[in-house]
Design an enzyme around this catalytic site. Structure first.
Site, PDB file in Angstrom:
ATOM      1  CE  LYS A 145      -4.228  -4.195   1.165  1.00  0.00           C
ATOM      2  NZ  LYS A 145      -4.959  -3.134   1.861  1.00  0.00           N
ATOM      3  CG  ASP A 180      -2.019  -1.099   1.100  1.00  0.00           C
ATOM      4  OD1 ASP A 180      -1.957  -1.905   0.162  1.00  0.00           O
ATOM      5  OD2 ASP A 180      -2.891  -1.156   1.993  1.00  0.00           O
ATOM      6  CB  CYS A 208      -2.286  -2.782   5.126  1.00  0.00           C
ATOM      7  SG  CYS A 208      -3.985  -2.172   4.917  1.00  0.00           S
TER       8      CYS A 208
HETATM    9  C1  VGL Z   1      -4.853   0.891   5.579  1.00  0.00           C
HETATM   10  C2  VGL Z   1      -6.400   1.906   6.900  1.00  0.00           C
HETATM   11  C3  VGL Z   1      -7.353   1.768   5.936  1.00  0.00           C
HETATM   12  C4  VGL Z   1      -3.425   0.430   5.406  1.00  0.00           C
HETATM   13  C5  VGL Z   1      -5.800   0.737   4.584  1.00  0.00           C
HETATM   14  O1  VGL Z   1      -2.955   0.314   4.250  1.00  0.00           O
HETATM   15  O2  VGL Z   1      -2.772   0.180   6.432  1.00  0.00           O
HETATM   16  N1  VGL Z   1      -5.160   1.460   6.732  1.00  0.00           N
HETATM   17  N2  VGL Z   1      -7.033   1.178   4.769  1.00  0.00           N
END
Ligand code: VGL
Ligand code: ZN
Length: 246
Positions: A149, A51, A194
Site C-alpha cells: 500500500k 508494516d 497504520c
Molecule cells: C506508517 C507513517 C507513515 C505506519 C506508514 O506504518 O504506521 N506511519 N507511513
C-alpha cells in the site's frame, strides 16, 4: 429418567458457575485478565501483521520506539493462527507523504492535500529498498499474503484497506471476504497510524476487529496513541493482549 438427568445437569452447571464466580472473586484483576486466554482463533480468523518492516524498526528511516520488541510476540501469535496476512508500506521515490517532496517542509510538519491534512514523514519504505523489506526476524512461514500500500505517488495509505483519499481500495477487503476471514486480529506498526486506520476501516467494512496491544508500538505525535485508542474504541474495535489468545 429424562427429568432426573436434566435436573442433575442443571445442578452441575450451577455448581460450576458458583466455583468460577468464587475463584474470580478472590483472584486479583490483572491476573484474571492475563489468564483469560478465551479467544481461540478459528478458520474464519486472520492475524493481520501491519508494516513490520526495517524502516519502522530501530535503525530504519522512520523508527518506532521499541518496534523490534513486538517481533517475538508476533512470531508466537503466528503459531496460533492458520491464516496470517502481512502488509508492507511501499512508497514510490519522491512520494507525496515525504517532507523531502515539499519545498521548505521538514519531517513531522503537516500539509494540506486534496484529501485532507497529511503528516510529512522522512523518506521511508521506498519500493525495492532494504529499508522497505519485512523484518528478517519475522518467522511465520505459513503467512499467505503480503499486501502492499502507499504506492500511488500523490496519496498516502495508512490503512491497508483504503487509501487516504477515502475511496481507492487496496483489495484486502475482497480477499478476506472471498476467503471467509471475518475476524481480524491486528498487530504491528504503528499503533497510531497504520494499525489504527486499518482497524477502523476493517470495522467499517463489517469485520469483527481486535487489536493486540502488546504486539503493537506507536509513533505518538502529540498524544496520537491515546487518540487512536479512543477512535478505535468508538469504531467498535476491541483492545486485547496476546495473553487473551489461546
Ligand atoms: C506508517 C507513517 C507513515 C505506519 C506508514 O506504518 O504506521 N506511519 N507511513
Ligand atoms: Zn508510509
Amino acid at each position: 429418567m429424562k427429568k432426573v438427568n436434566t435436573e442433575s445437569s442443571v445442578m452441575r452447571g450451577r455448581r460450576r458457575f458458583l466455583q468460577c464466580a468464587s475463584a474470580a472473586a478472590i483472584m486479583p484483576l490483572g491476573l484474571r485478565l492475563a489468564n483469560a486466554a478465551d479467544i481461540t482463533p478459528g478458520p474464519d480468523s486472520v492475524l493481520l501483521v501491519i508494516d513490520v518492516q526495517n524502516c519502522f524498526l530501530p535503525g530504519g528511516t522512520l523508527p518506532v520506539s521499541d518496534g523490534d520488541q513486538i517481533i517475538p510476540v508476533i512470531n508466537a501469535l503466528g503459531k496460533k493462527f492458520e491464516n496470517v496476512v502481512f502488509t508492507q508500506d511501499w512508497h514510490t521515490p519522491g512520494h507525496a507523504s515525504f517532507a523531502s517532496s515539499h519545498q521548505g517542509k521538514a519531517p513531522f510538519e503537516t500539509i494540506e492535500m486534496p484529501y485532507g491534512t497529511q503528516v510529512l514523514w522522512p523518506d521511508h519504505c521506498v519500493q525495492g529498498s532494504t529499508d522497505a523489506q519485512l523484518a528478517d526476524a519475522l518467522d511465520i512461514p505459513h503467512a499467505q499474503l503480503i499486501i502492499r500500500k502507499g504506492y500511488h505517488d500523490e496519496v498516502d495509505s495508512y490503512s491497508t484497506f483504503m487509501e487516504a483519499d477515502g475511496s481507492t481500495k487496496t483489495g484486502l477487503t475482497g480477499y478476506l471476504q472471498e476467503r471467509g476471514l471475518s475476524k481480524v486480529y491486528a498487530c504491528g506498526l504503528a499503533t497510531d497510524f497504520c494499525v489504527s486506520w486499518s482497524a477502523q476501516d476493517a470495522a467499517a467494512a463489517g469485520m469483527s476487529v481486535s487489536v493486540i496491544e502488546d504486539a503493537c508500538r506507536g509513533i505518538d505525535l502529540d498524544g496520537s496513541v491515546q487518540a487512536a485508542w479512543k477512535a478505535m474504541a468508538d469504531a467498535g474495535v476491541s483492545r486485547i493482549t496476546s495473553d487473551d489468545i489461546a
